[in-house]
Write an enzyme that holds these catalytic residues in place. Structure first.
Site, PDB file in Angstrom:
ATOM      1  N   GLY A  77       0.815  -1.220   0.000  1.00  0.00           N
ATOM      2  CA  GLY A  77       0.000   0.000   0.000  1.00  0.00           C
ATOM      3  C   GLY A  77       0.841   1.259   0.000  1.00  0.00           C
ATOM      4  N   CYS A  94      -0.808   3.763 -10.134  1.00  0.00           N
ATOM      5  CA  CYS A  94      -1.572   4.276  -9.001  1.00  0.00           C
ATOM      6  C   CYS A  94      -2.935   4.757  -9.480  1.00  0.00           C
ATOM      7  CB  CYS A  94      -0.858   5.471  -8.369  1.00  0.00           C
ATOM      8  SG  CYS A  94       0.613   4.997  -7.519  1.00  0.00           S
ATOM      9  N   GLY A 134      11.855  -7.352 -13.484  1.00  0.00           N
ATOM     10  CA  GLY A 134      10.871  -8.409 -13.303  1.00  0.00           C
ATOM     11  C   GLY A 134      11.497  -9.780 -13.175  1.00  0.00           C
ATOM     12  N   THR A 170      12.657  -8.404  -5.961  1.00  0.00           N
ATOM     13  CA  THR A 170      12.359  -9.475  -5.004  1.00  0.00           C
ATOM     14  C   THR A 170      13.582 -10.313  -4.652  1.00  0.00           C
ATOM     15  OG1 THR A 170      10.094  -9.519  -5.819  1.00  0.00           O
ATOM     16  CG2 THR A 170      10.851 -11.492  -4.679  1.00  0.00           C
TER      17      THR A 170
HETATM   18  C1  LIG Z   1       7.613  -5.264  -1.346  1.00  0.00           C
HETATM   19  C2  LIG Z   1       7.620  -4.492  -2.637  1.00  0.00           C
HETATM   20  C3  LIG Z   1       7.460  -3.113  -2.621  1.00  0.00           C
HETATM   21  C4  LIG Z   1       7.461  -2.386  -3.810  1.00  0.00           C
HETATM   22  N1  LIG Z   1       7.325  -1.020  -3.768  1.00  0.00           N
HETATM   23  C5  LIG Z   1       7.355  -0.303  -4.937  1.00  0.00           C
HETATM   24  C6  LIG Z   1       7.256   1.127  -4.928  1.00  0.00           C
HETATM   25  O1  LIG Z   1       7.169   1.760  -3.866  1.00  0.00           O
HETATM   26  N2  LIG Z   1       7.266   1.783  -6.121  1.00  0.00           N
HETATM   27  C7  LIG Z   1       7.386   1.113  -7.316  1.00  0.00           C
HETATM   28  O2  LIG Z   1       7.397   1.764  -8.378  1.00  0.00           O
HETATM   29  N3  LIG Z   1       7.522  -0.231  -7.355  1.00  0.00           N
HETATM   30  C8  LIG Z   1       7.499  -0.949  -6.199  1.00  0.00           C
HETATM   31  N4  LIG Z   1       7.634  -2.322  -6.239  1.00  0.00           N
HETATM   32  C9  LIG Z   1       7.801  -3.007  -7.554  1.00  0.00           C
HETATM   33  C10 LIG Z   1       9.271  -3.350  -7.811  1.00  0.00           C
HETATM   34  O3  LIG Z   1      10.070  -2.181  -7.849  1.00  0.00           O
HETATM   35  C11 LIG Z   1       9.423  -4.142  -9.142  1.00  0.00           C
HETATM   36  O4  LIG Z   1       8.954  -3.352 -10.219  1.00  0.00           O
HETATM   37  C12 LIG Z   1       8.664  -5.458  -9.130  1.00  0.00           C
HETATM   38  O5  LIG Z   1       8.734  -6.076  -7.860  1.00  0.00           O
HETATM   39  C13 LIG Z   1       9.159  -6.453 -10.186  1.00  0.00           C
HETATM   40  O6  LIG Z   1      10.520  -6.768 -10.010  1.00  0.00           O
HETATM   41  P1  LIG Z   1      11.016  -8.106  -9.208  1.00  0.00           P
HETATM   42  O7  LIG Z   1      10.277  -9.265  -9.803  1.00  0.00           O
HETATM   43  O8  LIG Z   1      12.492  -8.151  -9.424  1.00  0.00           O
HETATM   44  O9  LIG Z   1      10.659  -7.901  -7.774  1.00  0.00           O
HETATM   45  C14 LIG Z   1       7.623  -3.069  -5.056  1.00  0.00           C
HETATM   46  C15 LIG Z   1       7.805  -4.463  -5.052  1.00  0.00           C
HETATM   47  C16 LIG Z   1       7.807  -5.182  -3.877  1.00  0.00           C
HETATM   48  C17 LIG Z   1       8.002  -6.675  -3.939  1.00  0.00           C
END
Ligand SMILES: Cc1cc2nc3c(=O)[nH]c(=O)nc-3n(C[C@H](O)[C@H](O)[C@H](O)COP(=O)(O)O)c2cc1C
Length: 321
Positions: A81, A139, A252, A275
């Site tokens: 959130g 958003c 991703g 992640t």
């Molecule tokens: C716990 C968590 C918090 C995140 N917070 C944000 C955020 O504040 N702003 C944003 O643009 N993306 C946010 N993301 C998305 C990540 O920056 C990223 O785009 C997404 O997790 C895909 O990459 P990954 O598979 O390597 O995690 C968040 C992801 C996770 C898992």
């Protein structure tokens, strides 16, 4: 260093990302690396290409009630959130320590109206220690019935135009995969003045518990991340790279150097790791070292000869059947 190697042999991992020059193409993704301090013992920020901080809003936010995270096969779903300290506390308490690090700091911002995005961009303009702004357009637009800014090319472009008018900082626009034609979104935000595009944000998802007969997240739905989304992200980067001429940052499910290299081959000029930092806090260093080993193995002195080099001309027999 072995006897037959000189520093001149070292491959150059540096990449030019529009107005940004990075020492290597490996960034950390917003929301997964805190404000840098949390990971200092595992992945010193000075080794990273760039660091993207947790999304910042005009006012502080406490986020959603728990449970806010759930593990799934090959990934996790979060519904944090967008909890954050707010822009004023960020500038006063978080940024000074970040700015002292030898790494470009990218500030991820979000709002619920175009004016909020513009106000954030204006507030950050001229503040020392910020290399770029990343706009999170995944958003809801409260003035448009909660439709996500990032799901509509006209709304996404309006945000980028407003941010462009409010700041001299380089702008990265972060695209959501939860659309039918991500290339159209990319083209619209490029036209509106973004310097770079990053993709993807999380994939809308949910998880349920048959025993309690309840959703596993208090928010019911959340965003899927991790290895499960890598094939979706690669396809998105492929489409976006074809739709724009500005640099693209791939995000991703990146867990390894090979994963990162896949994104570069498809056309990303840099990547963000999200992640994977949760399962291995030193993963970014391993990815950087792995890219360097790959370059040596392939005889690459620079990544320029590799980025976007995917050969799509070769089709397997029977592909149409
Ligand atoms: C716990 C968590 C918090 C995140 N917070 C944000 C955020 O504040 N702003 C944003 O643009 N993306 C946010 N993301 C998305 C990540 O920056 C990223 O785009 C997404 O997790 C895909 O990459 P990954 O598979 O390597 O995690 C968040 C992801 C996770 C898992």
């Amino acid at each position: 260093m072995g006897p037959d190697r000189t520093p001149a042999d070292a491959p150059d991992l540096g990449v030019q990302l529009g107005p940004l020059k990075l020492r290597n193409p490996v960034m950390v993704a917003s929301g997964t690396f805190g404000y840098g301090q949390e990971y200092a013992d595992f992945a010193p920020a000075e080794r990273l290409g760039a660091l993207v901080v947790k999304g910042i809003s005009l006012q502080p936010r406490t986020g959603n009630p728990p449970p806010r995270l759930v593990e799934t096969a090959a990934g996790m779903i979060n519904a944090i959130g967008l909890e954050n300290v707010g822009v004023e506390a960020f500038i006063a308490t978080k940024l000074p320590r970040l700015a002292a690090l030898e790494v470009p700091v990218v500030v991820n911002i979000f709002g619920h109206t175009t004016d909020e995005y513009a106000a954030l961009a204006a507030r950050l303009d001229g503040v020392p220690g910020i290399a770029a702004i990343e706009i999170n357009i995944s958003c809801p637009n409260v003035k448009q019935g909660g439709l996500q800014f990032g799901s509509d090319p006209a709304m996404a472009a309006a945000v980028v135009r407003a941010v462009r008018a409010a700041t001299r900082l380089p702008i990265i626009t972060k695209l959501t995969p939860n659309v039918t034609r991500i290339g159209d979104l990319a083209a619209a935000v490029e036209q509106a003045g973004t310097d770079l595009v990053s993709c993807i944000n999380t994939v809308t998802a949910m998880a349920v518990d048959v025993f309690s007969r309840r959703p596993k997240l208090a928010n019911v739905v959340g965003g899927l991340s991790g290895p499960a989304i890598k094939p979706i992200a690669l396809r998105c980067v492929h489409e976006v790279a074809a739709a724009v001429s500005c640099p693209v940052i791939g995000i991703g499910g990146i867990m390894s150097a090979v994963d990162a290299l896949e994104f570069l081959l498809v056309g990303a000029r840099a990547v963000q790791v999200g992640t994977a930092n949760f399962t291995n806090p030193a993963v970014t260093l391993e990815i950087i070292d792995g890219i360097e080993r790959f370059m040596r193995h392939q005889g690459l002195t620079t990544l320029e000869d590799f980025i976007g080099g995917l050969d799509t001309s070769c089709r397997f027999p029977f592909a149409d059947q």
